[in-house]
Design a protein around this motif. Structure first.
Motif, mmCIF file in Angstrom:
data_model
loop_
_atom_site.group_PDB
_atom_site.id
_atom_site.type_symbol
_atom_site.label_atom_id
_atom_site.label_comp_id
_atom_site.label_asym_id
_atom_site.label_seq_id
_atom_site.Cartn_x
_atom_site.Cartn_y
_atom_site.Cartn_z
ATOM 1 N N ASP A 67 2.122 -7.993 -6.089
ATOM 2 C CA ASP A 67 1.723 -7.613 -7.233
ATOM 3 C C ASP A 67 0.482 -6.519 -7.345
ATOM 4 O OD1 ASP A 67 3.548 -9.344 -8.846
ATOM 5 O OD2 ASP A 67 2.204 -11.226 -8.773
ATOM 6 N N LEU A 68 -0.392 -6.941 -6.451
ATOM 7 C CA LEU A 68 -1.607 -5.881 -6.279
ATOM 8 C C LEU A 68 -0.965 -4.653 -5.696
ATOM 9 C CD1 LEU A 68 -4.771 -5.768 -6.215
ATOM 10 C CD2 LEU A 68 -4.495 -6.472 -3.925
ATOM 11 N N ALA A 69 0.248 -4.516 -4.480
ATOM 12 C CA ALA A 69 0.227 -3.255 -4.416
ATOM 13 C C ALA A 69 0.931 -2.701 -5.458
ATOM 14 C CB ALA A 69 1.582 -3.560 -3.331
ATOM 15 N N TRP A 70 1.798 -3.148 -6.387
ATOM 16 C CA TRP A 70 2.510 -2.663 -7.527
ATOM 17 C C TRP A 70 1.217 -2.031 -8.421
ATOM 18 C CZ3 TRP A 70 2.478 -3.491 -12.776
ATOM 19 C CH2 TRP A 70 3.478 -2.740 -13.692
ATOM 20 N N GLU A 71 0.324 -2.779 -8.464
ATOM 21 C CA GLU A 71 -0.892 -2.163 -9.414
ATOM 22 C C GLU A 71 -1.655 -0.915 -9.070
ATOM 23 O OE1 GLU A 71 -1.935 -3.170 -12.249
ATOM 24 O OE2 GLU A 71 -0.863 -5.060 -12.697
ATOM 25 N N PHE A 72 -1.388 -0.724 -7.540
ATOM 26 C CA PHE A 72 -2.256 0.234 -6.779
ATOM 27 C C PHE A 72 -1.339 1.620 -6.913
ATOM 28 C CE2 PHE A 72 -5.351 -2.804 -4.800
ATOM 29 C CZ PHE A 72 -6.158 -1.984 -5.151
ATOM 30 N N ALA A 73 -0.222 1.272 -6.860
ATOM 31 C CA ALA A 73 1.072 2.440 -6.586
ATOM 32 C C ALA A 73 0.904 3.146 -8.043
ATOM 33 C CB ALA A 73 2.289 1.960 -6.558
ATOM 34 N N PRO A 74 1.015 4.613 -7.773
ATOM 35 C CA PRO A 74 1.000 5.491 -8.492
ATOM 36 C C PRO A 74 2.219 5.604 -9.766
ATOM 37 C CG PRO A 74 1.417 6.709 -6.711
ATOM 38 C CD PRO A 74 1.094 5.224 -6.371
ATOM 39 N N ASP A 75 2.196 6.056 -10.519
ATOM 40 C CA ASP A 75 3.320 5.987 -11.693
ATOM 41 C C ASP A 75 4.450 6.953 -11.280
ATOM 42 O OD1 ASP A 75 2.123 3.890 -13.428
ATOM 43 O OD2 ASP A 75 1.509 5.476 -14.609
ATOM 44 N N ASP A 76 3.934 8.150 -10.438
ATOM 45 C CA ASP A 76 5.115 9.024 -10.050
ATOM 46 C C ASP A 76 5.465 8.719 -8.581
ATOM 47 O OD1 ASP A 76 4.343 10.509 -12.230
ATOM 48 O OD2 ASP A 76 2.944 11.682 -11.214
ATOM 49 N N LEU A 83 0.588 4.857 -0.316
ATOM 50 C CA LEU A 83 0.377 3.317 -0.855
ATOM 51 C C LEU A 83 -0.607 2.763 0.271
ATOM 52 C CD1 LEU A 83 0.845 1.275 -2.979
ATOM 53 C CD2 LEU A 83 2.640 0.370 -1.473
ATOM 54 N N ALA A 84 -0.278 2.921 1.356
ATOM 55 C CA ALA A 84 -1.356 2.160 2.363
ATOM 56 C C ALA A 84 -2.655 2.870 2.400
ATOM 57 C CB ALA A 84 -0.698 2.656 3.951
ATOM 58 N N ARG A 85 -2.603 4.116 2.143
ATOM 59 C CA ARG A 85 -4.326 4.532 1.770
ATOM 60 C C ARG A 85 -4.772 3.750 0.512
ATOM 61 N NH1 ARG A 85 -1.878 9.076 4.572
ATOM 62 N NH2 ARG A 85 -0.970 9.952 2.711
ATOM 63 N N ASP A 86 -4.062 3.780 -0.392
ATOM 64 C CA ASP A 86 -4.533 3.302 -1.771
ATOM 65 C C ASP A 86 -4.742 1.696 -1.494
ATOM 66 O OD1 ASP A 86 -4.401 5.641 -3.078
ATOM 67 O OD2 ASP A 86 -2.269 5.298 -3.884
ATOM 68 N N TYR A 87 -3.841 0.922 -0.952
ATOM 69 C CA TYR A 87 -4.093 -0.415 -0.832
ATOM 70 C C TYR A 87 -5.137 -0.768 0.147
ATOM 71 C CZ TYR A 87 -2.732 -5.220 -0.384
ATOM 72 O OH TYR A 87 -2.412 -6.596 -0.411
ATOM 73 N N PHE A 88 -5.234 -0.201 1.336
ATOM 74 C CA PHE A 88 -6.087 -0.612 2.453
ATOM 75 C C PHE A 88 -7.371 0.062 2.438
ATOM 76 C CE2 PHE A 88 -1.786 -2.115 4.091
ATOM 77 C CZ PHE A 88 -2.095 -3.277 4.188
ATOM 78 N N SER A 89 -7.230 1.589 2.799
ATOM 79 C CA SER A 89 -8.288 2.506 2.806
ATOM 80 C C SER A 89 -7.763 3.650 3.012
ATOM 81 C CB SER A 89 -9.478 2.051 3.807
ATOM 82 O OG SER A 89 -8.836 2.328 5.088
ATOM 83 N N ALA A 90 -8.567 4.979 2.789
ATOM 84 C CA ALA A 90 -8.122 6.108 3.019
ATOM 85 C C ALA A 90 -7.805 6.264 4.646
ATOM 86 C CB ALA A 90 -9.384 7.041 2.689
ATOM 87 N N LYS A 91 -8.400 5.648 5.485
ATOM 88 C CA LYS A 91 -7.981 5.629 6.495
ATOM 89 C C LYS A 91 -7.155 4.524 7.348
ATOM 90 C CE LYS A 91 -12.649 7.951 7.968
ATOM 91 N NZ LYS A 91 -13.687 8.100 8.690
ATOM 92 N N ALA A 92 -6.025 4.479 6.466
ATOM 93 C CA ALA A 92 -5.278 3.306 7.028
ATOM 94 C C ALA A 92 -4.860 3.428 8.122
ATOM 95 C CB ALA A 92 -3.966 3.433 5.846
#
Length: 702
Positions: A67-76, A83-92
């Motif tokens: 659910d959290l990953a779906w929220e972080f994911a962009p619409d495009d 997604l890894a960078r959005d969910y974990f950090s810019a340095k995933a």
């Protein structure tokens, strides 16, 4: 250098050996080398080892909250690394990127695949529907497990009891009830039928067999819908001078036929064969006709029957004693001395029925001695036949003459060594048996005098009317058999072809219109012939090459075979009951099929029962045995025996013994045996539907 890549829907990692021309050769940990397209390589890395990276990635994937990953994911559209960078950090990390890949791939209800390593998140509505479907699927799986566990504890859930016959004989293999039975059967190592029986799904063996038949052939029940009144059985029909009498079993209510004899002692007699005439009151295509066409035949079984026509129709047409009934009558002038037929005529008339004779009550009185020796007196001769002795004696002489003449055409005598068996259920209450009644099985030898009289008269009527329709160009429904050679079976068709098994040039079915639809169809055609003569072909309801007539034949053939099979099964059930009720442990039997590596098949000498036996091999057909009976299974109708001893002398065995009749090609009586069910416990599990995420995105009677 190592690579993480996708191959046939799976993610693998290995050491890159070489790269050239848009592809790479990769060696897996197993030592296998594969060629991978560059587009399939999703990650390249130096450290850690491939197996270690995959292990780390799986651990990361399990930690991701969808659910959290779906929220972080962009619409495009996006890539797994994004997604890894959005969910974990810019340095995933590499493991986090690979974990995001595995997570996205395994959650198609949240994220749709848009290419190698590319995804697009589902809309909120689609996600909501998909999650609801997943929860429903989990609930169904839980329900299947609960039902299977209950069956394993010998408890039958109501839902499975209600679906019992569908599960066993016409299953939807994706239905949870079916899957629960399969799962429980596999878990308990019990056959499905045995499992359900022990769980109490089957309360009564009799009801099991009867309801199984109804499920297949009468899914809407056996009752009749309200029907409009029939056309009047008109008094305008002329009243015949004949006094007719029927000859049937005591349980017969659909009295189709009766006989009369006039002019006895004058040198020229007139034989009347009178058939009940529902065809005069039921119009083709009417509501009552549609009922008959749907059922096609009366279904018989010990102690019960399901009639083809509603009771009010039967009662209006049956040839009951004491009334003048409309009939289709065949009158044949016969030389009293030579028994030769001189001429014949078919009339539509009303015939007074003087008596309904019951052969099961009279066979011990109306014997060959009583019919052929005027001086023979039988004590306590019933009044109903004492006044008919002269007529019945002539009819018996005529029947034997007709039979002998047919046998000349057949090329060999008819054999009636195997008896007919009559079942009587004592203490039956209500319209249907309960299955625990005391059963009596009695024997009526085929070709008993009264039986022979009726059989030969019906053959005369069916063959005469069959030839007559053919002469007038009116199509009918015929039974034919090209020859008596082995394997040549009786066929149904619209052409008047010879019936070698009976020994006649043509044989229509027209003498049982109250209980066989083919006979009602033929009666309509015969009525047209009687009313219109040479113009009958234009007036008959069914015309030459009528596809509707061919359809009736096809459907009747299938239904009649199924009904006969059910009758044979129910007779087998009651025969097994008879064995149990009377404590019969040993019987004499005759081999009807030689044992070739398997168990010989035998027929009981004094009961309508066929079953396999153990303890002897290579026994010839016709060998007589004493057999010890094994356990009886009333559900499967299964019975086995063990040979105790051989009763006949092998050196003196003759093929012209009790089984000679089995060689007759016209003997098509079905042999009931163990039942077959449609539950398969060895098939792979069947998915209840497409993945929610993917679906969100896209016998001869005479």
């Amino acid at each position: 250098m190592h690579a993480l890549f996708e191959e046939a829907g799976k993610f693998m990692a290995g050491r890159i050996l070489s790269e050239a021309g848009g592809s790479a050769h990769v060696e897996l940990d197993s030592g296998k080398r594969v060629k991978v397209k560059a587009a399939s390589v999703l990650l390249q890395f130096e450290q850690p080892a491939p197996a270690e990276l995959l292990a780390q990635a799986r651990a990361v994937a399990e930690s991701i909250e969808l659910d959290l990953a779906w929220e972080f994911a962009p619409d495009d559209e996006f890539g797994f690394a994004d997604l890894a960078r959005d969910y974990f950090s810019a340095k995933a990390t590499l493991a986090q990127q690979a974990g995001a890949l595995l997570c996205l791939y395994d959650a198609p209800h949240y994220f749709r695949r848009a290419g190698k390593g590319r995804f697009r998140k589902a809309t909120a509505d689609i996600l909501r529907q998909a999650l609801a479907a997943i929860e429903k699927k989990k609930a169904v799986q839980q329900q299947i497990g609960d039902w299977a566990a209950a069956l394993g504890r010998a408890e039958c859930p109501p839902e499975i009891r209600e679906q019992l016959y569908k599960i066993l004989f016409k299953p939807d293999k994706n239905a949870p009830e079916y899957k629960a039975v399969v799962q429980a059967s596999c878990a308990t190592h019990r056959a499905p039928l045995d499992l359900l029986q022990k769980a109490g799904a089957i309360d009564s063996a009799y009801q099991f067999h009867y309801k199984r038949f109804l499920f297949e052939h009468f899914p809407k029940g056996t009752g009749f819908a309200a029907v409009p009144a029939m056309a009047a059985m008109t008094d305008a029909l002329p009243l015949s001078s004949a006094q007719a009498y029927s000859i049937d079993d005591s349980q017969t209510t659909e009295i189709d036929d009766a006989l009369s004899l006039q002019g006895l002692g004058t040198g020229s007699v007139v034989l009347g064969i009178h058939i009940a005439a529902p065809g005069l009151a039921i119009a083709p295509g009417s509501a009552i006709d549609q009922i008959g066409r749907a059922r096609l035949s009366t279904v018989y079984m010990p102690g019960h029957k399901i009639t083809m026509l509603p009771d009010e129709v039967v009662q209006a047409c049956t040839l009951d004693a004491g009334r003048a009934s409309p009939a289709v009558s065949l009158y044949i002038s016969i030389d009293e001395a030579t028994l030769e037929f001189k001429d014949s005529e078919t009339r539509l008339d009303r015939v007074h029925i003087a008596a309904n004779l019951r052969h099961d009550q009279l066979d011990t009185v109306v014997t060959e001695a009583w019919l052929t020796d005027p001086g023979f007196q039988h004590p306590q001769t019933p009044q109903c036949v004492s006044g008919l002795r002269a007529e019945l004696s002539f009819l018996y002489r005529l029947a034997k003459h007709l039979k002998a003449r047919r046998e000349l055409v057949r090329g060999k005598p008819e054999n009636f060594n195997r008896p007919d068996y009559l079942f009587r259920l004592l203490g039956k209450r209500g319209a249907e048996p309960g299955g625990n009644e005391q059963v009596q099985i009695s024997v009526r030898q085929r070709a008993a005098p009264l039986d022979l009289i009726v059989a030969e008269a019906m053959i005369v009527a069916n063959s005469s009317w069959g030839r007559w329709m053919a002469e007038l160009g009116v199509p009918g429904i015929y039974r034919s058999q090209a020859s008596m050679a082995p394997g040549v079976k009786v066929r149904m068709g619209t052409k008047a072809l010879p019936h070698a098994g009976i020994g006649v040039a043509a044989y229509s079915w027209a003498t049982s219109p109250l209980r066989r639809y083919t006979d009602l169809v033929n009666q309509w055609q015969i009525i047209a012939c009687a009313r219109n003569g040479k113009m009958a072909a234009l007036a008959a309801p069914f015309k030459p090459r009528d596809v509707e007539l061919l359809s009736i034949i096809t459907r009747f053939d299938a239904a009649y075979s199924a009904y006969n099979g059910h009758q044979a099964s129910m007779e087998r059930f009651w025969t097994l009951k008879y064995l149990a009720q009377n404590g019969i442990a040993e019987i004499n039997a005759t081999v009807i099929k030689e044992g070739q590596g398997g168990s010989p098949l035998v027929r009981a000498d004094e009961l309508p029962l066929v079953f396999p036996v153990l303890g002897a091999q290579q026994l010839p057909r016709g060998a007589r045995l004493k057999v010890r009976l094994g356990a009886i299974d009333e559900i499967t109708l299964d019975l086995h025996g063990t040979v105790l001893e051989r009763l006949d002398d092998p050196a003196q065995r003759s093929d012209d013994g009790p089984l000679a009749e089995a060689e007759d090609a016209q003997d098509e009586t079905p042999v009931a045996g163990p039942i077959a069910i449609a539950v398969q416990v060895d098939e792979p599990d069947i998915d209840p539907g497409p993945d929610p995420g993917l679906s969100a995105s896209g016998r001869e009677d005479r």
